[in-house]
Design a protein around this motif. Structure first.
Motif, mmCIF file in Angstrom:
data_model
loop_
_atom_site.group_PDB
_atom_site.id
_atom_site.type_symbol
_atom_site.label_atom_id
_atom_site.label_comp_id
_atom_site.label_asym_id
_atom_site.label_seq_id
_atom_site.Cartn_x
_atom_site.Cartn_y
_atom_site.Cartn_z
ATOM 1 N N CYS A 99 0.838 -1.199 0.000
ATOM 2 C CA CYS A 99 0.000 0.000 0.000
ATOM 3 C C CYS A 99 0.876 1.254 0.000
ATOM 4 C CB CYS A 99 -0.913 -0.011 1.218
ATOM 5 S SG CYS A 99 -2.084 1.355 1.236
ATOM 6 N N HIS A 100 0.716 2.111 -1.014
ATOM 7 C CA HIS A 100 1.505 3.332 -1.117
ATOM 8 C C HIS A 100 0.914 4.422 -0.230
ATOM 9 C CE1 HIS A 100 3.884 6.565 -2.677
ATOM 10 N NE2 HIS A 100 2.827 7.178 -3.180
ATOM 11 N N VAL A 101 1.769 5.140 0.468
ATOM 12 C CA VAL A 101 1.339 6.244 1.315
ATOM 13 C C VAL A 101 1.724 7.536 0.608
ATOM 14 C CG1 VAL A 101 1.454 7.291 3.587
ATOM 15 C CG2 VAL A 101 1.786 4.827 3.348
ATOM 16 N N PRO A 102 0.758 8.291 0.075
ATOM 17 C CA PRO A 102 1.086 9.498 -0.682
ATOM 18 C C PRO A 102 1.549 10.636 0.226
ATOM 19 C CG PRO A 102 -1.292 9.262 -0.484
ATOM 20 C CD PRO A 102 -0.690 8.023 0.103
ATOM 21 N N ALA A 103 2.233 11.586 -0.368
ATOM 22 C CA ALA A 103 2.814 12.690 0.403
ATOM 23 C C ALA A 103 1.740 13.523 1.091
ATOM 24 C CB ALA A 103 3.666 13.564 -0.517
ATOM 25 N N HIS A 104 0.606 13.763 0.410
ATOM 26 C CA HIS A 104 -0.410 14.633 1.011
ATOM 27 C C HIS A 104 -0.989 14.034 2.292
ATOM 28 C CE1 HIS A 104 -3.984 12.228 -0.133
ATOM 29 N NE2 HIS A 104 -3.324 11.933 -1.234
ATOM 30 N N ARG A 105 -1.046 12.696 2.362
ATOM 31 C CA ARG A 105 -1.552 12.067 3.582
ATOM 32 C C ARG A 105 -0.547 12.211 4.726
ATOM 33 N NH1 ARG A 105 -5.535 7.997 4.654
ATOM 34 N NH2 ARG A 105 -5.787 7.555 2.436
ATOM 35 N N GLU A 107 1.654 14.549 5.001
ATOM 36 C CA GLU A 107 1.679 15.963 5.376
ATOM 37 C C GLU A 107 0.533 16.309 6.318
ATOM 38 O OE1 GLU A 107 1.755 18.076 1.709
ATOM 39 O OE2 GLU A 107 3.951 17.974 1.517
ATOM 40 N N SER A 108 -0.616 15.660 6.132
ATOM 41 C CA SER A 108 -1.742 15.916 7.043
ATOM 42 C C SER A 108 -1.425 15.396 8.444
ATOM 43 C CB SER A 108 -3.025 15.270 6.506
ATOM 44 O OG SER A 108 -2.951 13.846 6.562
ATOM 45 N N ALA A 153 6.708 18.264 2.524
ATOM 46 C CA ALA A 153 7.006 19.486 3.266
ATOM 47 C C ALA A 153 6.933 19.212 4.764
ATOM 48 C CB ALA A 153 6.032 20.588 2.876
ATOM 49 N N LEU A 154 8.015 19.491 5.456
ATOM 50 C CA LEU A 154 8.050 19.321 6.908
ATOM 51 C C LEU A 154 7.597 20.622 7.556
ATOM 52 C CD1 LEU A 154 8.968 17.414 9.252
ATOM 53 C CD2 LEU A 154 11.155 18.625 9.196
#
Length: 498
Positions: A99-105, A107-108, A153-154
């Motif tokens: 299962c891929h974890v996208p960056a936007h998730r 970041e949330s 983005a951190l």
């Protein structure tokens, strides 16, 4: 006298646990393995329905399945959390398989933590899924790196005290351009792609004024460049970032440094106590401890011919005269040339009180290797010999014809004695002839008045009669001094997997 009648609980009365204040109920729920277990307590009663949402610590592990719904459940928990401030947040999705974890998730999750967290953050992401393996390539060090990673983005964490982020090589981490991680004392970043300038900036005193411990592991710089770490508070540094041309460290409070594979290094650390140089080779011409003590608390050096590649950090002995604890790691494969290099490389060692030898791999005679090192450390007070149980051991003579380890003079001690030696500890003692002869020769050169402890750890349960016969022969040498504590421990060691 008749016993008193049993006390009957009034129907509808609250149980004593439910009547406790929320603070105590949180302490009870925190002992459960995860927030999911805590949420299930909602079924107990109306009193328990929202207790878990105010917990000050959240542990969110994802099950080992491929369903994105498991990631949705993490989002749902974060939305339900009503705690104004969290002491700890752990999100571990490293085992969710494909299962891929996208960056936007991600970041949330980080955004939630930046607003609520006043303690420790731990985020552990998986390695790329099978559908993303086409994005991987092998770098020049034989590691998998990502061709087209997503940017992550951190956000700024003003109240976090510890951060441990493992990105699984999926992301290009972009730290905030301005602002301060004012409370941060410990920072760990693993398996990330970063810009060298941004990496140096985020760990500087300007952005992390209270940072004491920094662990940078398997960092891939987007381009070969210099990295500068300048910190007035840093006490511990582990640095492993490929494509680093020159690593420059200025840290007046630095006590411990572990460095891996910079092409060049310039280190200013006047309070340095512990040095561990990992990677291929330490070159005094390119790696400079410009300002550092010459006497350390701990120094680790390494010599290896593993995979026919010379790895040596013994050049550190030219920079440091002495160490309270000297750790020597060895991995010697077959071949005369590698053994001759070992004799030359280890011809001089820093003075030390405790000598620890880790033998990871060896295809030569055991006793000559140990004796070569001990002749150069005859004033030690403690000796510890450890072998790696995961690899096959050389328990007999070297099989390389003409190897110097087979020469009779390799077993000589040249009048060397160990009058200061107080403690001897040998792990994985198999009772081989080589080991038996070495231990007996060593004890014959010790001062039995000074010697206090001899410890042998036997990797067999139960201990065989053959080994016990060897052990008793060794014990007999210690008998003249009844003060010597002779310990034999046994433990079951897993068999090597290859």
């Amino acid at each position: 006298m008749e016993p008193p009648p049993p006390v009957r609980r009034r129907r509808g009365a609250d149980d004593r646990i439910s009547s406790l204040p929320d603070e105590l109920l949180h302490l009870i729920l925190l002992r459960l393995p995860s927030i999911a277990e805590a949420a299930r307590t909602s079924v107990l009663s109306r009193r328990w329905r929202r207790v878990w949402t105010h917990m000050p610590e959240l542990v969110l592990p994802a099950p080992a399945t491929t369903s994105p719904a498991n990631l949705d459940s993490i989002d749902a928990v974060l939305r339900s959390s009503s705690a104004p401030s969290l002491h700890s947040l752990k999100i571990d999705v490293s085992n969710i398989g494909q299962c891929h974890v996208p960056a936007h998730r991600v970041e949330s999750w980080l955004s939630f933590a930046s607003e609520r967290l006043a303690g420790k953050l731990c985020v552990d992401l998986p390695w790329p899924s099978e559908s993303h393996l086409s994005r991987l390539r092998l770098d020049h060090l034989g590691r998998f790196v990502c061709e087209r990673e997503e940017e992550l983005a951190l956000p700024l964490f003003e109240r976090a005290t510890e951060m441990d982020i493992d990105l699984g090589t999926n992301f290009f981490l972009r730290p905030p351009p301005v602002g301060s991680f004012a409370a941060l004392t410990c920072l760990t970043i693993s398996c990330a792609h970063m810009d060298g300038g941004e990496l140096g900036r985020i760990v500087s005193s300007a952005q992390c004024p209270r940072l004491r411990k920094l662990w940078l592991s398997t960092i891939e710089l987007v381009a070969a460049c210099d990295v500068t770490i300048c910190s007035g508070s840093l006490e511990y540094l582990y640095y492993s970032a490929s494509e680093t041309i020159t690593l420059e460290v200025t840290a007046p409070m630095l006590l411990e440094i572990l460095v891996s594979d910079p092409k060049e290094a310039y280190i200013v650390a006047p309070k340095l106590e512990k040095v561990d140089w990992k990677g291929k080779c330490y070159d005094p011409g390119r790696h400079k401890f410009a300002v550092a003590p010459r006497h350390l608390r701990s120094l680790k050096i390494m010599y290896s011919t593993y995979f026919s590649t010379l790895i040596s950090s013994t050049g550190l002995r030219q920079r440091f005269d002495a160490a309270n604890v000297l750790m020597v790691s060895l991995a010697l494969l077959e071949g005369i040339e590698g053994y001759v290099y070992f004799l030359t490389d280890m011809d001089k060692l820093p003075a030390c009180e405790t000598l620890i030898i880790h033998l990871f791999r060896n295809n030569h005679a055991f006793a000559p290797i140990m004796l070569h090192l001990l002749r150069r450390c005859s004033c030690i007070r403690k000796l510890k010999l450890h072998s790696d149980w995961r690899v096959p051991r050389q328990t007999g003579p070297c099989s390389t014809s003409g190897c110097p380890c087979l020469l009779p003079e390799s077993y000589g001690m040249d009048g060397c004695t160990f009058d200061a030696l107080e403690e001897i500890e040998i792990s994985l003692f198999t009772g081989s002839t080589e080991e038996e002869e070495f231990v007996k020769l060593l004890l014959s050169r010790c001062n039995m008045v000074t010697l206090k402890t001899v410890g042998l750890t036997v990797p067999f349960v139960p201990v065989t009669s053959d080994i016990m016969e060897v052990v008793e022969g060794i014990r007999a040498i210690c008998c003249p001094n009844t003060k010597v504590q002779f310990n034999v421990r046994s433990r079951e060691v897993p068999k090597p997997s290859f």
